[in-house]
Enzyme design. Structure first.
Site, PDB file in Angstrom:
ATOM      1  N   ASP A 192      35.174 -15.878 -11.276  1.00  0.00           N
ATOM      2  CA  ASP A 192      34.517 -15.474 -10.017  1.00  0.00           C
ATOM      3  C   ASP A 192      33.042 -15.815 -10.111  1.00  0.00           C
ATOM      4  O   ASP A 192      32.261 -15.016 -10.609  1.00  0.00           O
ATOM      5  CB  ASP A 192      34.738 -13.984  -9.779  1.00  0.00           C
ATOM      6  CG  ASP A 192      34.155 -13.512  -8.457  1.00  0.00           C
ATOM      7  OD1 ASP A 192      33.781 -14.356  -7.627  1.00  0.00           O
ATOM      8  OD2 ASP A 192      34.071 -12.289  -8.256  1.00  0.00           O
ATOM      9  N   GLU A 224      26.619 -14.620  -3.146  1.00  0.00           N
ATOM     10  CA  GLU A 224      27.840 -14.227  -2.434  1.00  0.00           C
ATOM     11  C   GLU A 224      28.156 -12.761  -2.698  1.00  0.00           C
ATOM     12  O   GLU A 224      28.586 -12.022  -1.805  1.00  0.00           O
ATOM     13  CB  GLU A 224      29.023 -15.093  -2.887  1.00  0.00           C
ATOM     14  CG  GLU A 224      30.321 -14.832  -2.124  1.00  0.00           C
ATOM     15  CD  GLU A 224      31.150 -13.662  -2.632  1.00  0.00           C
ATOM     16  OE1 GLU A 224      32.035 -13.191  -1.901  1.00  0.00           O
ATOM     17  OE2 GLU A 224      30.912 -13.202  -3.763  1.00  0.00           O
TER      18      GLU A 224
END
Ligand SMILES: *[C@@H]1O[C@H](CO)[C@@H](O)[C@H](O)[C@H]1NC(C)=O
Ligand SMILES: *[C@@H]1O[C@H](CO)[C@@H](O)[C@H](O)[C@H]1NC(C)=O
Ligand SMILES: *[C@@H]1O[C@H](CO)[C@@H](O)[C@H](O)[C@H]1NC(C)=O
Ligand SMILES: *[C@@H]1O[C@H](CO)[C@@H](O)[C@H](O)[C@H]1NC(C)=O
Ligand SMILES: [Zn+2]
Length: 473
Positions: free
Chosen positions: A304, A338
């Site tokens: 991630d 993000e």
């Protein structure tokens, strides 16, 4: 991936209905080109798709995206928004994309949150001494000097908290909510602190949002609600949350001392990182591929979203190696921040939405780069029909499925504004085991799986960018 982006799409059933309505007649693509011709045009890419797949999966590019990801994450490590490591990561990637010979490599400035965890600890003092593994949640405030020592109230849900709100006053609320699904359960991480503060709690400890645990806490962003006291908040392990629930059930009094030194600084300067293969006929029209370069401040951010970023780079490398320049521009964007809510991507959208009619397809990979299954797609029934034909080109690697709704916090504003959007769909059962933990390292990635993801990403991006017509809206 941050959290809120997995949307329960309210329009889901409407989309399905629209699909059915269009089934009775053959869907047309834009500009009046009859669908059978578009399908034939797409089928003519079978050979070129095969050559991309061969290069990525069996050829000299085999394992390249994995090797690049390993070098990147081993060298830089994790890279949370606002950190020096994120600056290093952007510099690393900027140089690497240039060195790879990609076009129009540049950085686009954005402002991003700057939260620093600092030292943190949680000690159970009653009914026994026990050091708990914790991770403060992004944007949490610190405890007062010396920490907060308080009795614990364990609840399993917001409903139980509401029923027992009188008991919450002055306590540390422990949420032991069971894991249902990420999208449903993550609300405890996101708004649990404010919900508890509203009824007078002094801190919250939240069971990590994961279906599987070996005593690892999972961090993530959380949102204080307007007008509610900000209380310190951290995640604890599934094991500790369950243990405290058992203790409470037996009527044992639980006391915990929580110490957190988290700090929020003014927004920092950062960049979205961009590289292109410029289109031969319509350079102003764009297929956008993306993943995010930032991560949490634990582990390596390999999964991630190092993987998503790296396959978005690899897709361009593969096409460049094969000398393939599509009619439209392929643009890889590696987002900043993000994890704090698509912060870099929001600013990109605000700046570039003036050209929204030239955005043909927006793509994001942020649910892991494990064994690919296909794509999740949002778009009109006509666009879906075109994409379904494109996916057939992936038959050699068995990844032809086209699912409903594309997702990704970094592309959702484009999709909300009517641009077709696609996200990589992988066998992601392990994703939330490692998500936002010290366990998100290269050890969870597989070169073979990344080869397949890269091939899928490159074939879809290339063919959509090279078709005679843009995807219908
Ligand atoms: C790619 O990785 C696989 C799995 O680790 C390995 O078997 C294969 O030899 C590697 N190929 C290259 C070219 O390094
Ligand atoms: C528990 O820890 C406290 C210090 O935090 C210490 O005074 C006490 O002796 C410990 N109890 C046991 C049983 O070790
Ligand atoms: C919009 O597109 C035009 C034409 O390609 C380009 O010159 C301009 O820089 C773009 N504007 C933005 C903000 O991206
Ligand atoms: C795709 O499926 C076929 C038939 O089941 C199988 O032979 C082939 O190995 C698969 N290819 C990949 C890349 O998984
Ligand atoms: Zn992510």
């Amino acid at each position: 991936m941050q959290g809120r982006q997995i949307k329960r799409c309210g329009l889901f059933s409407l989309t399905l209905l629209a699909t059915f309505l269009h089934c009775s007649c053959l869907p047309h693509s834009t500009g009046g080109k009859p669908f059978p011709e578009t399908a034939k045009e797409i089928a003519s890419y079978t050979k070129v798709a095969k050559s991309i797949i061969d290069l990525a999966v069996y050829g000299k590019a085999q394992n390249r995206s994995y090797e690049r990801l390993a070098d990147f994450t081993d060298t830089i490590g994790n890279r949370v928004s606002g950190s020096k490591n994120l600056d290093l990561a952007i510099n690393y990637m900027f140089s690497a994309l240039r060195k790879d010979g990609l076009e129009n490599v540049h950085l686009e400035p954005v402002k991003i949150p700057h939260w620093v965890r600092g030292e943190e600890s949680a000690m159970m003092l009653q009914p026994r001494n026990h050091t708990m593994a914790i991770l403060g949640l992004g944007s949490s405030v610190a405890t007062p000097q010396g920490g907060i020592e308080a009795e614990v109230l364990v609840v399993e849900s917001f409903e139980e908290l509401k029923k027992r709100q009188k008991e919450a006053i002055g306590k540390i609320v422990v949420y032991n909510q069971p894991f249902v699904s990420y999208e449903e359960t993550v609300q405890y991480r996101e708004i649990g602190a404010s919900k508890a503060a509203e009824v007078g709690a002094v801190a919250t400890l939240i069971r990590s949002i994961t279906p599987f645990s070996i005593n690892s806490p999972h961090t993530g962003w959380q949102d204080y609600q307007e007008g509610v006291q900000k209380i310190p908040t951290a995640c604890i392990t599934v094991e500790d949350a369950m243990m405290m629930a058992r203790m409470a059930k037996r009527g044992q009094r639980i006391v915990v001392r929580l110490t957190m030194n988290a700090q929020t600084f003014p927004d920092a300067d950062s960049f979205n990182t961009v590289a292109e293969i410029i289109g031969s006929e319509h350079p102003e029209q764009v297929v956008l591929l993306s993943g995010h370069l930032d991560s949490w401040d634990v582990g390596q951010g390999a999964m991630d979203d190092g993987g998503g970023a790296l396959i978005s780079w690899e897709a361009l490398s593969l096409l460049k190696d094969l000398g393939l320049r599509p009619r439209r521009t392929l643009r890889t964007v590696l987002w900043s921040a993000e994890e704090q809510g698509g912060v870099g991507a929001q600013q990109y959208f605000q700046l570039h939405k003036v050209n929204i009619s030239n955005f043909n397809l927006v793509m994001e990979s942020d649910l892991g780069t494990f064994s690919p299954l296909g794509l999740q797609f949002t778009g009109s029934a006509q666009a879906r029909a075109v994409m379904a034909e494109v996916m057939k080109l992936l038959k050699p690697i068995n990844t032809t499925t086209l699912e409903q709704h594309g997702e990704g916090v970094d592309i959702e504003m484009w999709m909300d504004a009517g641009v077709p959007g696609a996200s990589l769909h992988v066998a992601d059962s392990r994703y939330f085991w490692f998500h936002h933990t010290n366990g998100d390292t290269m050890s969870v990635q597989s070169p073979i799986e990344m080869n397949l993801c890269s091939a899928l990403w490159a074939v879809v991006a290339y063919v959509v960018a090279d078709l005679e017509e843009m995807l219908p809206r």
